[in-house]
Design a protein around this motif. Structure first.
Motif, mmCIF file in Angstrom:
data_model
loop_
_atom_site.group_PDB
_atom_site.id
_atom_site.type_symbol
_atom_site.label_atom_id
_atom_site.label_comp_id
_atom_site.label_asym_id
_atom_site.label_seq_id
_atom_site.Cartn_x
_atom_site.Cartn_y
_atom_site.Cartn_z
ATOM 1 N N VAL A 116 -44.122 36.850 -1.199
ATOM 2 C CA VAL A 116 -45.369 36.745 -0.437
ATOM 3 C C VAL A 116 -45.208 37.380 0.937
ATOM 4 N N GLU A 117 -44.097 37.098 1.605
ATOM 5 C CA GLU A 117 -43.864 37.695 2.929
ATOM 6 C C GLU A 117 -43.806 39.211 2.839
ATOM 7 N N LEU A 118 -43.211 39.729 1.786
ATOM 8 C CA LEU A 118 -43.135 41.174 1.593
ATOM 9 C C LEU A 118 -44.520 41.773 1.409
ATOM 10 N N GLN A 119 -45.391 41.092 0.661
ATOM 11 C CA GLN A 119 -46.740 41.604 0.448
ATOM 12 C C GLN A 119 -47.550 41.583 1.745
ATOM 13 N N ILE A 120 -47.394 40.515 2.519
ATOM 14 C CA ILE A 120 -48.118 40.412 3.784
ATOM 15 C C ILE A 120 -47.674 41.514 4.744
ATOM 16 N N ALA A 121 -46.372 41.794 4.733
ATOM 17 C CA ALA A 121 -45.858 42.848 5.611
ATOM 18 C C ALA A 121 -46.341 44.228 5.190
ATOM 19 N N GLY A 122 -46.854 44.344 3.975
ATOM 20 C CA GLY A 122 -47.273 45.644 3.463
ATOM 21 C C GLY A 122 -48.610 46.121 3.973
ATOM 22 N N PHE A 123 -49.367 45.253 4.633
ATOM 23 C CA PHE A 123 -50.628 45.728 5.216
ATOM 24 C C PHE A 123 -50.832 45.071 6.566
ATOM 25 N N ARG A 124 -51.592 45.726 7.427
ATOM 26 C CA ARG A 124 -51.810 45.238 8.779
ATOM 27 C C ARG A 124 -53.020 44.321 8.786
ATOM 28 N N LEU A 125 -52.835 43.114 9.312
ATOM 29 C CA LEU A 125 -53.903 42.119 9.268
ATOM 30 C C LEU A 125 -55.138 42.559 10.053
ATOM 31 N N ASN A 126 -54.931 43.331 11.137
ATOM 32 C CA ASN A 126 -56.087 43.726 11.940
ATOM 33 C C ASN A 126 -56.918 44.815 11.275
ATOM 34 N N GLU A 127 -56.478 45.301 10.120
ATOM 35 C CA GLU A 127 -57.247 46.289 9.396
ATOM 36 C C GLU A 127 -58.075 45.668 8.272
ATOM 37 N N LEU A 128 -58.028 44.336 8.178
ATOM 38 C CA LEU A 128 -58.726 43.676 7.073
ATOM 39 C C LEU A 128 -60.207 43.465 7.360
#
Length: 294
Positions: A269-281
């Protein structure tokens, strides 16, 4: 006539003088009554690796008390009676020892029953709770939510992490899975299965539904990252269940999902979260997912 009670104790190391109760003996009315632990695991854990001599002593004492045997360590004693018992109670100082006899005005059978409950502690094996598919599903959802802790406030987490959503597949537009993450497009998802149950038919049914859903969804949403949490079979599981677990592992791998253990799901899960930038959601109050992804 009073009844007398003595507690049989095991002293593995006379120097340390640590003791564990292994039996109780009651006498005083012409009969010798005894009760010993039925499960010797607790005695073994106390440091007595070989409990056979204790079990043999218990067996011989119970038979000797009825006049059917001879107590070991008492050569030349033709009859094991209360007098003989009082002799060994006051003289034995080896690994098996006795407490000073105590008198009671109650009847011997009652004294024996009460003493056994009070002084003999049986080994109670811990019963492991079997975790169901519902437990595995909850673990998957909790692990995904926990991954966003400290990164987003609760409102944004609720927008991003969807519990029990329906995801579209190539053949079916309505596959219900445990948890998915995305805002506009699904980014990653997780589903849980437990093989701890001993009901093979139920396990096979859960596995078959999940295998079809995961395979169908991955064929529709090609960039979706998918994990399947697999709780492995228990040690006493049948070979049939163990083979089903292995088959499930290979099936999900071939379908394009990652079969993961409970301990490895958090890292995934941590790896998936690190794969995209939260401020781009571009999180917004909207609760639906466009593009047919929700």
């Amino acid at each position: 006539m009073p009844a007398y009670l003595t507690i049989v104790q095991c002293v593995p190391d006379p120097v340390i003088d640590e003791r564990i109760n292994v039996g109780v003996i009651v006498y005083g009315d012409g009969r010798i009554r005894s009760r010993f632990v039925s499960d010797w695991k607790r005695v073994r854990s106390f440091g007595v690796e070989d409990v056979e001599f204790l079990k043999d002593f218990a067996d011989r004492l119970q038979h000797a008390g009825t006049g059917q045997g001879v107590l070991p360590g008492m050569p030349g004693v033709a009859r094991f009676d209360e007098s003989a018992l009082e002799r060994i109670v006051g003289s034995w100082s080896n690994a098996i020892q006795f407490t000073e006899p105590r008198g009671s005005l109650r009847d011997p059978d009652t004294v024996l029953e009460d003493a056994a409950k009070r002084f003999l502690r049986e080994h109670v094996p811990s019963r492991r709770v079997i975790r169901t598919r519902a437990t595995a599903a909850a673990l998957a959802r909790e692990t995904v939510e926990r991954g966003f802790k400290g990164l987003l406030d609760q409102r944004k987490v609720e927008q991003l992490v969807r519990k029990n959503p329906e995801l579209p597949g190539k053949l079916d537009d309505h596959h219900r899975i445990d948890v998915a993450v995305g805002n506009g497009n699904w980014r990653f998802a997780a589903h849980g299965l437990s093989f701890e149950l001993h009901d093979f038919d139920q396990l096979e049914s859960d596995y078959s539904r999940a295998a079809f859903a995961v395979s169908d969804i991955v064929q529709r949403i090609h960039d979706l990252k998918f994990a399947v949490l697999l709780l492995p079979p228990t040690q006493d599981a049948t070979p049939k269940i163990c083979r089903l677990y292995e088959r499930a592992t290979h099936t999900f791998e071939r379908a394009g999902a990652e079969p993961l253990s409970e301990s490895s799901l958090s890292d995934w899960v941590e790896l998936q979260i690190a794969g995209f930038r939260l401020n781009e959601l571009h999180l917004s109050p909207a609760s639906s997912h466009p593009n047919g992804y929700g």
